[in-house]
Design a protein around this motif. Structure first.
Motif, PDB file in Angstrom:
ATOM      1  N   UNK A 174       0.828  -1.201   0.000  1.00  0.00           N
ATOM      2  CA  UNK A 174       0.000   0.000   0.000  1.00  0.00           C
ATOM      3  C   UNK A 174       0.873   1.266   0.000  1.00  0.00           C
ATOM      4  N   UNK A 176       0.216   4.352  -0.874  1.00  0.00           N
ATOM      5  CA  UNK A 176      -0.393   5.594  -0.388  1.00  0.00           C
ATOM      6  C   UNK A 176      -0.234   5.690   1.125  1.00  0.00           C
ATOM      7  N   UNK A 177      -0.420   4.549   1.802  1.00  0.00           N
ATOM      8  CA  UNK A 177      -0.307   4.522   3.260  1.00  0.00           C
ATOM      9  C   UNK A 177       1.138   4.766   3.692  1.00  0.00           C
ATOM     10  N   UNK A 178       2.078   4.226   2.955  1.00  0.00           N
ATOM     11  CA  UNK A 178       3.489   4.445   3.287  1.00  0.00           C
ATOM     12  C   UNK A 178       3.804   5.933   3.190  1.00  0.00           C
ATOM     13  N   UNK A 179       3.305   6.549   2.153  1.00  0.00           N
ATOM     14  CA  UNK A 179       3.474   7.981   1.959  1.00  0.00           C
ATOM     15  C   UNK A 179       2.887   8.755   3.139  1.00  0.00           C
ATOM     16  N   UNK A 180       1.667   8.375   3.535  1.00  0.00           N
ATOM     17  CA  UNK A 180       0.989   9.089   4.619  1.00  0.00           C
ATOM     18  C   UNK A 180       1.669   8.860   5.963  1.00  0.00           C
ATOM     19  N   UNK A 181       2.556   7.870   6.045  1.00  0.00           N
ATOM     20  CA  UNK A 181       3.286   7.653   7.294  1.00  0.00           C
ATOM     21  C   UNK A 181       4.609   8.425   7.317  1.00  0.00           C
ATOM     22  N   UNK A 183       6.984   8.619   4.678  1.00  0.00           N
ATOM     23  CA  UNK A 183       8.104   8.119   3.868  1.00  0.00           C
ATOM     24  C   UNK A 183       8.063   8.784   2.491  1.00  0.00           C
TER      25      UNK A 183
ATOM     26  N   UNK B  71       1.870  14.015   0.937  1.00  0.00           N
ATOM     27  CA  UNK B  71       1.484  13.393   2.210  1.00  0.00           C
ATOM     28  C   UNK B  71       2.664  13.150   3.158  1.00  0.00           C
ATOM     29  N   UNK B  72       3.795  12.693   2.599  1.00  0.00           N
ATOM     30  CA  UNK B  72       4.896  12.394   3.514  1.00  0.00           C
ATOM     31  C   UNK B  72       5.433  13.654   4.186  1.00  0.00           C
ATOM     32  N   UNK B  76       5.245  14.476   8.242  1.00  0.00           N
ATOM     33  CA  UNK B  76       6.437  14.849   9.013  1.00  0.00           C
ATOM     34  C   UNK B  76       6.259  16.128   9.811  1.00  0.00           C
ATOM     35  N   UNK B  89      -0.489  -2.991   6.870  1.00  0.00           N
ATOM     36  CA  UNK B  89       0.267  -3.697   5.837  1.00  0.00           C
ATOM     37  C   UNK B  89       0.077  -5.193   6.077  1.00  0.00           C
TER      38      UNK B  89
END
Ligand code: ATP
Ligand code: MG
Lengths: 286, 238
Positions: A174, A176-181, A183, B71-72, B76, B89
């Motif tokens: 996923x 999009x979720x990685x981005x929103x976290x 990264x 978003x990233x 942050x 995940x």
């Protein structure tokens, strides 16, 4: 006598090569949803560069380092300046641009190195044979296999034991979720794409001395690698290992037993797997 | 003020979904966004975290405009996002999911809340520790929801955006999740929660917005919400 073990080993060697090529293809697909048609062109470039580097320096071991490094950089440039630009327009455009890159590479290769097969001549220890339980087997093929295993082990270590590896696997799940976290996903894409190109290039380097180096070699392995990632499940590295072994052995024994049918056998296997499991052996169910 | 959303307009392709949405969240507050299916609640959260870029309006977080950032980058600055459908995940273990929450490089500074670590998460939510080696796909719905919240906490956000955390959970499990959010709130993290069920939300949230067709129709605390019977009838599920 001794044919079966020999063909079995041949199958393993080809499986190793296939895995090096298909692992990058499947990772890139898993993360970016792009089927990179230029992936096999990177493999071919690896072989051709290696031919030239070997001619200039005379050291095959140098090729094993320099050529993948070069493809790592080339891969990152392709992702950063071509793929990323068309990303917003959708997958068809992305597919087309990788096709374009493949085309440019193939034509450039013909232009630079000529439209005929080149032989890579090794010397020394790698050209010999060893006695394996009474069976004489070429050292070079064993060397190829150990290279593939070694690289796969390093890859597994990175993917399962480091934060970067966790990020890559999470991105396959996923993005999009990685981005929103928090990264920086575009950077991860560039790096993984470059890494896949490097692996493919490395496979090309080690394939060069065994299989001939010629402009059709990209299309040839692309078909096999594509079948591997479909059978294994798009995005699954474990699947790529299992499917590489299946296709490697199938090709090897197919050539021995039904030389005319080996390609058809491969497609039949793919069809059979897809009928039973539409998302591939290890693919995520839709 | 921690977050201030000013008159934002968001679109999916050409369809205009948010028509000038404004809201604010104070430090330490839990705000709940209510509304029926398809009114634009999730779109509001996606606009804040930057998955969708509003075409008009501004979103100020600690005074800085977030519109146009990836978003990233927004994450942050100190915002955690917990989307609907949980989105853990699946092929990663519980432990790896938590590691994914740690923000590489620049974590938000000046966090008023306590700093979360993986040990602390396991101490606060022992159920997750029991499941630390299990793949995300093998967790129950409630465990997955806890994991998404905990994963976000690992990044030490000042504000958490959370989308329908109790959806599809049995009432007892839903209560566990809301209790968890209360704990998070007590730790100093502010929360913007999207919910459909105001009766559950009223026990934990301090202030409410009601949305319909991409616009805000009501703002007030729990008591005001209970008094506004007409609005509840018109804009919320019965
Ligand atoms: N990816 C998308 N592309 C196009 N339209 C979308 C997309 N996602 C949502 N929409 C539309 O935008 C509108 C608002 O959707 P949104 O998801 O914000 O609603 P919601 O209030 O969160 O609803 P729910 O309670 O069902 O989650 C809906 O009409 C929906 O059909
Ligand atoms: Mg929603």
């Amino acid at each position: 006598m001794g044919e079966i073990p020999v063909f079995f080993l041949h199958g393993l060697v080809y499986a190793g090569l296939l895995f090096l090529v298909s692992s990058g293809l499947t990772l890139v697909f898993g993360m970016m949803n792009v089927l990179n048609l230029a992936h096999a062109a990177f493999y071919m470039l690896g072989a051709y560069f290696s031919y030239s580097v070997l001619n200039i320096t005379g050291h095959f071991y140098l090729c094993l380092i320099i050529c993948p490094l070069f493809l790592f950089i080339l891969g990152m440039l392709v992702e950063r300046f071509l793929l990323r630009r068309v990303h917003v327009y959708g997958h068809v455009q992305e597919l087309l641009i990788t096709f374009g890159v493949a085309y440019i590479i193939t034509e450039s290769v013909k232009w630079i190195w000529g439209n005929y097969p080149l032989g890579v001549n090794l010397s020394g220890f790698l050209t010999g044979s060893v006695n394996l339980f009474g069976l004489f087997y070429p050292v070079y093929r064993l060397f190829m296999f150990f290279c593939a295993v070694f690289i796969s082990l390093i890859m597994a270590m990175v993917l399962y034991k480091t934060k970067i590896g966790i990020i890559v696997r999470a991105s396959v799940d996923d993005t999009e979720m990685v981005n929103a976290l928090g990264v920086n996903v575009p950077v991860v894409f560039t790096a993984v794409f470059g890494f896949g190109a490097a692996l493919s290039g490395f496979a090309g380097v080690i394939a060069g001395p065994l299989l001939t180096t010629y402009p059709g070699m990209a299309a040839e392995i692309l078909v096999d690698a594509f079948v591997v990632i479909v059978i294994g499940g798009m995005g699954s590295l474990g699947g790529a290992i299992v499917a590489s072994l299946m296709i490697g052995e199938l090709q090897s024994f197919g050539a021995l037993l039904f030389p005319k049918l080996s390609l058809a056998l491969m497609y039949m296997l793919m069809a059979a797997v897809l009928i039973i499991r539409p998302s591939g052996l290890f693919g995520e169910e839709q | 003020m921690l977050l201030q959303v000013n008159e934002i307009h968001s679109y999916y392709e050409k369809s205009h979904i948010l028509h000038g949405v404004s809201m604010r969240i104070e430090q330490g507050e839990m705000v709940c966004l209510l509304g029926r299916n398809g009114v634009g609640k999730s779109t509001t959260l996606k606009s804040v975290i930057g998955i969708i870029e509003p075409k008009q309006g501004s979103i100020l977080f600690k005074g800085k405009d977030l519109v146009g950032k990836a978003p990233y980058q927004i994450a942050r600055t100190g915002i955690g996002y917990v989307p609907e459908d949980r989105r853990i995940f699946k092929s990663l273990t519980t432990h790896e999911n938590l590691l994914m929450g740690i923000k590489g490089g620049k974590t938000a500074k000046g966090n008023l809340g306590q700093a979360w670590s993986i040990e602390k998460i396991y101490r606060a939510f022992p159920k997750l520790e029991e499941r630390r080696g299990n793949k995300g796909a093998h967790l129950s719905g409630g465990e997955q929801q806890m994991l998404t919240v905990a994963r976000t906490l690992m990044g030490n956000p000042e504000l958490i955006l959370i989308d329908e955390p109790t959806e599809g959970l049995a009432p007892l499990i839903a209560k566990d999740v809301l209790d968890m959010l209360s704990k998070v709130l007590e730790s100093g993290v502010s929360i913007l929660m999207v919910e459909q069920n105001y009766k559950a939300a009223i026990k934990v949230a301090g202030r409410f917005y009601i949305m319909s067709k991409g616009q805000i129709f009501f703002e007030g605390d729990g008591r005001a919400l209970m008094e506004a019977e007409d609005i509840r009838k018109n804009y919320l599920e019965v």
